[in-house]
Motif scaffolding. Structure first.
Motif, PDB file in Angstrom:
ATOM      1  N   ASN A 169       0.865  -1.277   0.141  1.00 29.55           N
ATOM      2  CA  ASN A 169       0.052  -0.036  -0.086  1.00 29.55           C
ATOM      3  C   ASN A 169       0.943   1.285  -0.072  1.00 29.55           C
ATOM      4  OD1 ASN A 169      -2.938  -0.804   0.522  1.00 29.55           O
ATOM      5  ND2 ASN A 169      -1.628  -2.095   1.902  1.00 29.55           N
ATOM      6  N   GLN A 172      -1.069   4.152  -1.808  1.00 29.63           N
ATOM      7  CA  GLN A 172      -2.001   4.827  -0.615  1.00 29.63           C
ATOM      8  C   GLN A 172      -1.194   5.655   0.319  1.00 29.63           C
ATOM      9  OE1 GLN A 172      -4.269   1.597   1.013  1.00 29.63           O
ATOM     10  NE2 GLN A 172      -5.616   3.308   1.810  1.00 29.63           N
ATOM     11  N   LYS A 175      -0.131   8.868  -1.053  1.00 24.87           N
ATOM     12  CA  LYS A 175      -1.213   9.754  -1.473  1.00 24.87           C
ATOM     13  C   LYS A 175      -1.870  10.486  -0.086  1.00 24.87           C
ATOM     14  CE  LYS A 175      -5.270   9.545  -4.297  1.00 24.87           C
ATOM     15  NZ  LYS A 175      -6.484   9.826  -3.487  1.00 24.87           N
ATOM     16  N   ALA A 176      -2.092   9.546   0.894  1.00 30.17           N
ATOM     17  CA  ALA A 176      -2.877   9.991   2.105  1.00 30.17           C
ATOM     18  C   ALA A 176      -1.760  11.156   2.804  1.00 30.17           C
ATOM     19  CB  ALA A 176      -3.044   8.932   3.097  1.00 30.17           C
ATOM     20  N   ILE A 326      -6.641   5.686   5.372  1.00 26.13           N
ATOM     21  CA  ILE A 326      -6.023   4.437   4.950  1.00 26.13           C
ATOM     22  C   ILE A 326      -7.006   3.299   5.421  1.00 26.13           C
ATOM     23  CG2 ILE A 326      -3.640   5.028   4.973  1.00 26.13           C
ATOM     24  CD1 ILE A 326      -3.488   3.679   7.687  1.00 26.13           C
TER      25      ILE A 326
END
Length: 468
Positions: A169, A172, A175-176, A326
């Motif tokens: 991840n 992800q 991006k978070a 997440i």
């Protein structure tokens, strides 16, 4: 208060004549006495009005008491000489601490109010007190010894997900961090942030705090510049740990930042006021203090506490936003302040004020986190309660090079190579925070093995910092 709330007209009947005190009383009643019968809280509010001095140290009603009866003593302008000899000083990891930091600490310990001091092994030169300095004084608070970033703190959330989550991840997580954190002096998050701290009645306690409320709203949930960061990484918990979790590797979220522009404005205002009231020799003038018996001292103390609560609220929002992003809920949380002052009782029963500027509280069993750098380990610890260390430990690895020297010494190309070698993705950042600008974290931890127990080791993997 049951089903009935306190109204303005109720307070007017008691003798509250001013809108500010009526509003403050209503806010405090709503916040702290939700389940107290209306008659009882009205009786107590009347007692505060009649004898406010009794409530100046009350955990809930002190702001109201301060408004109703500011301390009758105002701190007079005075000129002070330094003591010829420094108060007792204990140094940990002395070989790794630069001479200038030791000199700064020795100077602070010559203040007339100084009682005792300690230097942590991450210590280096700062403004006023050295970073990593712990200073105990009698019945006074030194705004510059607390620092500009009041209540700066570490916060860690631990998630019970497989170790491979970090690899599978990675996009992800990156991006978070890009979408749900904000760094720098200007601006804020693109979406509204909510927290109980914004409704704290202490924001109405002084004109300065009222003016700063808007800034606090705008910057809630954001981080500053310099060495502030938010990062995901792997936490390796040892068999014997105080989180109550099985040994193993966990996903963890770690953040480091403070009270933002709100805290800085409080620090600057009261530092200037202290220097106006307390004249010291030129070399020590930034260490001017406010008496805790004075109106200014009590105002600063209240403002410092609120700034600390606000710093915690910023971390609450950072961790809540990222956990939602997440899709995971934390199973444990660890956090600790530095850049703060605490009232603590000495061995002989005397209440003293302990300033920890870049030092982690480490009373027996007290949890905290000590970071390294963006490519090196940090450690989950608990204090051993060592009195000689003033119940403190380091707040990080400590700088080996100033930010200016780091900028001159390292290139972004070299930084990228080191990040790649450590398997770390960096968003933002600069050569000022190059890993070689810091002391070796394991050397620092060895120098304070008497002060803390280690419960886990954290390795950063996706890091976001301010881009200079």
């Amino acid at each position: 208060m049951g089903k009935q709330s306190i109204k303005s007209k109720d307070l007017s009947k008691l003798g509250y004549r001013h809108d500010v005190t009526r509003g403050l009383a209503m806010n405090l009643a709503a916040r702290h006495f939700k389940h107290v019968p209306k008659e009882e809280i009205l009786a107590q509010l009347q007692d505060v009005l009649l004898e406010p001095k009794k409530y100046l140290q009350h955990p809930a009603l002190a702001p109201l008491a301060l408004k109703l009866a500011p301390p009758v003593t105002t701190q007079p302008f005075e000129t002070f000489d330094l003591k010829p000899e420094s108060a007792p000083l204990k140094i940990y990891g002395a070989k790794e601490i630069e001479v200038i930091a030791k000199k700064q600490m020795e100077l602070a310990l010559r203040l007339p109010v100084a009682v005792q001091g300690a230097l942590m092994p991450d210590a280096h030169a700062g403004f006023g007190l050295p970073i990593g300095g712990v200073l105990v004084v009698d019945n006074a608070v030194i705004p510059y010894a607390v620092g500009l970033d009041i209540g700066c703190r570490m916060a860690m959330s631990v998630f019970n997900v497989p170790e491979k989550f970090l690899q599978t991840n990675a996009f992800q997580l990156k991006k978070a961090l890009k979408e749900f954190t904000h760094f720098g002096i200007e601006g804020g998050l693109d979406f509204a942030q909510e927290h109980d701290v914004l409704d704290h009645p202490d924001f109405q306690a002084t004109s300065l705090l009222r003016k700063l409320h808007g800034k606090a709203v705008k910057q809630l949930g954001t981080s500053g510049t310099g060495n502030h960061f938010v990062e995901f990484g792997a936490l390796e918990l040892l068999e014997q740990n105080t989180l109550g979790l099985p040994a193993g590797t966990y996903l963890a979220l770690l953040s480091h930042s403070g009270s933002r522009g709100f805290g800085a404005a409080v620090a600057k205002h009261y530092s200037a006021l202290a220097m106006d009231l307390c004249e010291l020799p030129r070399e020590a003038k930034s260490l001017a203090w406010l008496s805790l018996d004075s109106e200014a001292g009590q105002e600063y103390w209240l403002s410092m506490q609120l700034a600390g609560d606000y710093a915690q609220a910023c971390h609450d929002r950072i961790h809540l936003n990222l956990a939602k992003a997440i899709g995971e809920k934390p199973v444990a949380r660890v956090e600790n302040h530095h850049n703060f002052a605490w009232k603590e009782v000495s061995g002989n029963g005397q209440e003293l004020v302990v300033h920890r500027k870049g030092a982690t509280p480490a009373h027996a069993g007290e949890l905290g986190f000590i970071p390294g750098s963006m490519t090196t380990a940090g450690y989950l610890v608990s204090g051993k309660g060592v009195a000689d260390a003033l119940f403190s430990a380091s707040h990080g690895a400590g700088r080996r090079l100033s930010r200016g020297r780091a900028k001159e010494s390292f290139t972004m190309s070299d930084l990228k190579k080191r990040l790649s070698g450590a398997g770390v993705t960096l968003i933002g950042g600069s050569t000022e925070e190059h890993t070689l600008a810091y002391k070796d974290i394991d050397t620092v931890m060895q120098a304070q093995h008497q002060l803390v127990d280690i419960h886990g080791k954290f390795l950063p993997k996706v890091v976001r910092m301010h881009k200079e």
